[in-house]
Design an enzyme around this catalytic site. Structure first.
Site, PDB file in Angstrom:
ATOM      1  N   SER A  52       0.795  -1.236   0.000  1.00  0.00           N
ATOM      2  CA  SER A  52       0.000   0.000   0.000  1.00  0.00           C
ATOM      3  C   SER A  52       0.822   1.279   0.000  1.00  0.00           C
ATOM      4  CB  SER A  52      -0.953   0.015   1.206  1.00  0.00           C
ATOM      5  OG  SER A  52      -2.058  -0.825   0.971  1.00  0.00           O
ATOM      6  N   LYS A  55      -0.086   3.916  -2.483  1.00  0.00           N
ATOM      7  CA  LYS A  55      -1.115   4.938  -2.265  1.00  0.00           C
ATOM      8  C   LYS A  55      -0.527   6.337  -2.088  1.00  0.00           C
ATOM      9  CE  LYS A  55      -4.738   1.918  -0.408  1.00  0.00           C
ATOM     10  NZ  LYS A  55      -4.121   0.608  -0.151  1.00  0.00           N
ATOM     11  N   SER A 112      -6.311   3.178   4.587  1.00  0.00           N
ATOM     12  CA  SER A 112      -5.716   2.447   3.461  1.00  0.00           C
ATOM     13  C   SER A 112      -6.778   1.745   2.621  1.00  0.00           C
ATOM     14  CB  SER A 112      -4.677   1.428   3.957  1.00  0.00           C
ATOM     15  OG  SER A 112      -3.815   1.044   2.917  1.00  0.00           O
ATOM     16  N   LYS A 213       2.821   6.221   5.577  1.00  0.00           N
ATOM     17  CA  LYS A 213       1.995   5.148   5.030  1.00  0.00           C
ATOM     18  C   LYS A 213       2.586   3.791   5.398  1.00  0.00           C
ATOM     19  CE  LYS A 213      -1.630   3.858   2.857  1.00  0.00           C
ATOM     20  NZ  LYS A 213      -1.644   2.689   3.781  1.00  0.00           N
TER      21      LYS A 213
END
Length: 265
Positions: A52, A55, A112, A213
């Site tokens: 992720s 992102k 997320s 993140k």
């Protein structure tokens, strides 16, 4: 003399850390954009699955769209027809559901949410395919030569990879141009459309930590971009391929503290 001693001790610690067989991550980088100073690196250019962390690029393109006026934060974004098929972490969007872009960005950075990533991608570029093309063009513009995106969310996909160094550069591009993203990434939780979302960054309690993140898949392992600002100095730590979230957090916290200690006075 004392400052020089502290600096040398910090460097020695980082060198010992690099050779520690108990290390959790497969690749790591600690870097400060102020002076473009690498404080530590280990396999920082090794290509690995990003999970992720992808992102961050999705957020960058969404913020670009808001900056150039093609996206309004308060405007509703309609979830595309195939949004219900998106797996993994979700906001729970159903086809046609409308959610303001700003709330989708919150769901993206805090929870997320993979379906939020898809909805934003389609809104910005017209299709997921076109958005991924834009992601790779933006990456090329930033000089991220070890990165290729295949999705807006980071779920496993063929020929999708990145490096710790590239993720640090991407993180700084996002923070430098759109510093308001830390208003989301520093939040431990939020509610979007009545859905409770929880930040998986276990290190938000550390001094100055404001993001950025986390990510984890069976393919990628546990990954993290950790950002912190202390006394107007920014450090970015990236870990890829850690054994699990607990090991990721322990290793990132230790590296962050030593990285700040190693900053030239």
């Amino acid at each position: 003399m004392m400052r020089r001693c502290v600096f040398l001790c910090s460097v020695l610690w980082l060198l010992l850390w690099q050779t520690d067989p108990a290390r959790a991550a497969a690749a790591a980088l600690a870097w400060t954009p102020q002076g473009d100073l690498v404080l530590f690196e280990d396999h920082a250019d090794q290509r690995r699955a990003p999970a992720s962390l992808v992102k961050c690029m999705t957020a960058l393109l969404v913020c670009d769209a808001a900056a150039n006026g093609t996206l309004r934060w308060e405007a509703p974004v309609a979830a595309p027809p195939d949004v219900a098929a998106v797996t993994g972490a979700r906001l729970g969007l159903v086809p046609g559901q409308e959610v303001p872009a700003q709330e989708l960005l919150a769901a993206l950075l805090i929870g997320s949410a993979n379906d939020a990533a898809v909805a934003l991608a389609v809104q910005v570029a017209g299709s997921v395919h076109a958005f991924v093309t834009a992601m790779n063009a933006r990456a090329a513009g930033l000089g991220l030569t070890g990165t290729r995106f295949a999705t807006p969310h980071g779920l496993p996909a063929p020929n999708q990879y990145t490096t710790a160094r590239d993720m640090a550069r991407l993180a700084w591009a996002l923070l430098e141009h759109y510093p308001y993203v830390v208003n989301f990434s520093a939040m431990p939780s939020c509610q979007v459309r009545g859905v409770a979302l929880y930040n998986r960054n276990d290190l938000l309690h550390l001094p100055g930590v404001d993001g950025l993140k986390t990510g984890a898949t069976a393919e990628a392992g546990a990954c993290l971009i950790l950002t912190a600002l202390r006394q107007e100095r920014r450090v970015i730590v990236v870990l890829l391929g850690a054994r699990d979230a607990a090991a990721r957090a322990k290793e990132a916290a230790a590296l962050l503290e030593q990285a700040f200690a190693a900053l030239p006075q």
